[in-house]
Scaffold this active site. Structure first.
Site, mmCIF file in Angstrom:
data_model
loop_
_atom_site.group_PDB
_atom_site.id
_atom_site.type_symbol
_atom_site.label_atom_id
_atom_site.label_comp_id
_atom_site.label_asym_id
_atom_site.label_seq_id
_atom_site.Cartn_x
_atom_site.Cartn_y
_atom_site.Cartn_z
ATOM 1 N N LYS A 1 49.689 60.626 49.771
ATOM 2 C CA LYS A 1 50.936 61.279 50.187
ATOM 3 C C LYS A 1 50.978 61.504 51.693
ATOM 4 C CE LYS A 1 51.859 63.640 45.805
ATOM 5 N NZ LYS A 1 51.974 64.952 45.112
ATOM 6 N N ASP B 1 40.822 70.069 50.748
ATOM 7 C CA ASP B 1 41.508 70.821 49.698
ATOM 8 C C ASP B 1 41.156 72.287 49.910
ATOM 9 O OD1 ASP B 1 42.510 72.032 47.463
ATOM 10 O OD2 ASP B 1 41.527 70.707 46.015
ATOM 11 N N ASN C 1 49.156 76.219 58.215
ATOM 12 C CA ASN C 1 50.468 76.126 57.574
ATOM 13 C C ASN C 1 50.387 75.925 56.061
ATOM 14 O OD1 ASN C 1 53.513 75.111 57.513
ATOM 15 N ND2 ASN C 1 52.246 73.513 56.585
ATOM 16 N N TYR D 1 51.662 86.952 45.325
ATOM 17 C CA TYR D 1 51.869 86.073 46.466
ATOM 18 C C TYR D 1 51.814 86.887 47.757
ATOM 19 C CZ TYR D 1 54.348 82.968 49.739
ATOM 20 O OH TYR D 1 54.712 82.195 50.817
ATOM 21 N N LYS E 1 49.739 86.646 51.492
ATOM 22 C CA LYS E 1 50.389 86.620 52.802
ATOM 23 C C LYS E 1 49.967 87.820 53.655
ATOM 24 C CE LYS E 1 51.015 83.203 52.511
ATOM 25 N NZ LYS E 1 50.902 82.013 53.389
#
Length: 659
Positions: free
Chosen positions: A75, A104, A131, A221, A225
């Site tokens: 990809k 990974d 990112n 989540y 963060k």
């Protein structure tokens, strides 16, 4: 067990949230970016979403050397081709070079090999944008090491990656103006949904939370963060780099990206109506990367607006607790001594053990395999000019070796003022075990002693699928099995000679490499020694295969004396000669050869490492030396007796038919 507590949002929190829906237009765009000529940049997850747009913007508007660290080779290579097309069209920059390294972040074991590959290609790092990430995956998803998947992928993986890159990054920052070197941690306004203090310490993986609601999934989540916010806030304080480096976090914006690939259909549909194009997120990330308004430890929001992070998360006590956890979780995957050895190869200093310290070797006999080229050539030349030993080159090509000997004699006469130096040649092909016994028989017909052997010959990263004559993966066959048979056949004369020498004068030098650090656990991949089952072999995989062969050399050095009961009479040691510009890279790609020419040292320096191992009184049996005559160490799991014995028994069995 107490349920996780999420503090109520303040008016300022809600203002930050609503800003994500109506952020205005970005004002810090390509025309304000620095040229970055000569700089090196890493973007993780740069093959998709905001990362894709960030790489594209950097490719079109700067001259930086760009690396994408991501999981899928297929990809990413397809993405790079597409980025190149778009950059040519939108920025009028054709054929923009973009590099890929496979990693990974959800599997901590893959990160060190990726960084080692990067360090083999680069000697600086100016900017890293963390990112890559995952958002609200299927409930119960875990990383390879058993952490909740978002915690593992978004926080622990990047933390280990940054730790491993810290030495080169900090070193590079000293060459830049204050604030030019930056770390960008891509967080999210979802950190406002994190538990009190950022982390739910009572149940980090939220395993006790059954059938979590969407709100609870956002909290999970949000925890990851919050981790990114803490990393940004804490990095500089923990590294004492002052104003030289800026580490900051961002919420790139409320964007339509692949990050929502795990969200329910209706939310995805709603997102298409409310979310902004992913390109806008690149402006946020690059605002954090370049804007003079960004301060260390700060937090920016879409699309380049300084903001703040939730107060309870950025308190020193909360940050220290999280940082200590990140460090403890990643410690097993980092050995600073290993990294010190890797980095030493780039900045090794000058050799201090040179020709003036070598013994005369009058009446002694020395063999150097592969002495017709590369480091072997320089080793033989140094021996020819500075000692009186009788020298033998054992190598494959008679024509090339005889030419090399003529050239060597000319150089020895010029550099050392030694005319007509006699150097002998015996033909052997270490990739074909059948050629080794005849070569040894020829040597024994001419000599009655052997004082020193330097197993220098080798091959590195040949075409995928290359095999030795006996069907071994070519590097395993040439670098390990062949030298093992050669040494076995020479053992009788070598051991007998050692009895006439002072203790430690007779030596075996096994030329390994720092690449042994990339070998599989225990040194060898026993389930598939030839790596036949490994399809679509990446460059990382190729380095692992090469590393296996170099681990073999370390094991041979470590084990020889123990198996032969020669005590202190003989010293068997391994070494990494250095990061050198030699024919060993003959199978590298054109671009890799250009990189090597800029980062590698002259091959003569490697000869000083080999002859340090051959003569220095500081070298002990079973030890490992590095460039250009420095005592070091080999990877611990490789030199355990159990691992060594398993490899030794395999090599003995493999060579028995040719004895």
């Amino acid at each position: 067990m107490s349920a996780p507590v999420v503090p109520s949002r303040t008016c300022e929190d809600w203002k930050q949230t609503f800003h994500g829906f109506w952020p205005g237009k970005p004002s810090f765009k390509e025309d304000k970016y620095p040229s970055l000529e000569g700089k090196v940049v890493i973007v993780t997850g740069g093959n998709t979403g905001v990362g894709y747009e960030t790489v594209k913007s950097l490719a079109g508007s700067t001259k930086a050397k760009l690396y994408i660290f991501s999981r899928s080779e297929e990809k990413t290579l397809a993405a790079i081709k597409q980025i190149q097309l778009e950059v040519a069209k939108e920025y009028n920059v054709p054929n923009r070079d973009i590099n890929f390294i496979k990693v990974d972040l959800s599997d901590l074991e893959t990160i060190k090999p990726a960084v080692q590959k990067f360090l083999s290609q680069e000697s600086r790092l100016d900017l890293i944008i963390h990112n890559a990430g995952v958002m609200t995956p299927p409930v119960g998803s875990e990383s390879k090491q058993g952490y909740e998947l978002q915690l593992g992928t978004n926080v622990l993986g990047p933390h280990l990656l940054q730790r491993l890159l810290d030495p080169i990054f900090i070193e590079t920052s000293k060459k830049n103006a204050p604030g030019e070197s930056r770390i960008v941690w891509v967080a999210s306004s979802a950190h406002l949904s994190a538990p009190l203090g950022g982390f739910h310490w009572a149940d980090l993986n939220f395993e006790k939370l059954k059938s979590p609601s969407m709100n609870e999934q956002m909290m999970i989540y949000g925890q990851s963060k919050a981790g990114n916010v803490i990393q940004a806030r804490t990095w500089t304080r923990k590294h004492n780099t002052g104003s030289q480096i800026i580490s900051s976090s961002v919420c790139p914006g409320f964007l339509s990206t692949d990050l929502q690939r795990n969200t329910p259909y209706l939310l995805t549909l709603l997102g298409k109506l409310l979310l902004h194009p992913r390109r806008m997120g690149a402006y946020t990330e690059l605002f954090a990367a370049f804007s003079p308004d960004v301060k260390d430890g700060s937090h920016s929001i879409s699309f380049g607006v300084p903001s703040y992070a939730r107060k309870d998360i950025i308190e020193d006590e909360a940050c220290d607790k999280a940082w200590n956890f990140f460090t403890e979780a990643t410690d097993p995957y980092i050995t600073w001594q290993d990294w010190k050895q890797v980095l030493h190869g780039f900045w090794p200093g000058k050799p201090s053990f040179k020709e003036d310290k070598y013994p005369s070797l009058e009446g002694k006999v020395v063999i150097v395999t592969g002495g017709n080229t590369g480091v072997g050539y320089e080793t033989v030349k140094s021996l020819a000019g500075s000692t009186k030993a009788k020298l033998y080159i054992l190598s494959r090509s008679e024509e090339k070796t005889l030419e090399a000997i003529k050239q060597m004699q000319l150089e020895v006469a010029k550099e050392y003022n030694v005319s007509n130096r006699d150097i002998n040649f015996i033909k052997v092909d270490l990739s074909d075990l059948e050629t080794i016994k005849p070569a040894v028989q020829k040597f024994l017909s001419q000599e009655s002693r052997l004082d020193l052997i330097i197993h220098n010959a080798g091959v590195m990263m040949p075409p995928v699928g290359s095999k030795s004559k006996q069907g071994y993966e070519l590097q395993l066959g040439t670098n390990v099995v062949g030298p093992h048979l050669l040494q076995r056949l020479l053992d009788p004369i070598f051991i007998e000679t050692s009895k006439k020498n002072a203790p430690g004068q007779s030596r075996i030098v096994w030329v390994a490499s720092t690449a042994h650090q990339l070998a599989p656990l225990g040194g060898f991949h026993w389930a598939d020694l030839n790596f036949d089952k490994l399809k679509n072999i990446s460059k990382n995989d190729q380095m692992t295969i090469y590393g296996q062969s170099k681990a073999g050399n370390v094991i041979q050095a470590r084990t020889w004396t123990r198996k032969h009961n020669t005590g202190s009479q003989i010293i068997s040691s391994s070494l990494c000669p250095g990061y050198l510009d030699t024919d060993l890279q003959r199978h590298a790609s054109f671009m890799e050869k250009i990189i090597y020419s800029l980062t590698l040292h002259p091959r003569r320096m490697g000869a000083y490492t080999e002859l340090f191992a051959a003569f220095s009184p500081d070298v002990k049996d079973g030890s490992h030396s590095i460039s250009f005559g420095t005592q070091s160490h080999a990877r611990k799991d490789i030199i355990q007796d159990e691992a060594c014995d398993k490899v030794w028994d395999f090599l003995t069995e493999a060579t028995n038919p040719y004895m």
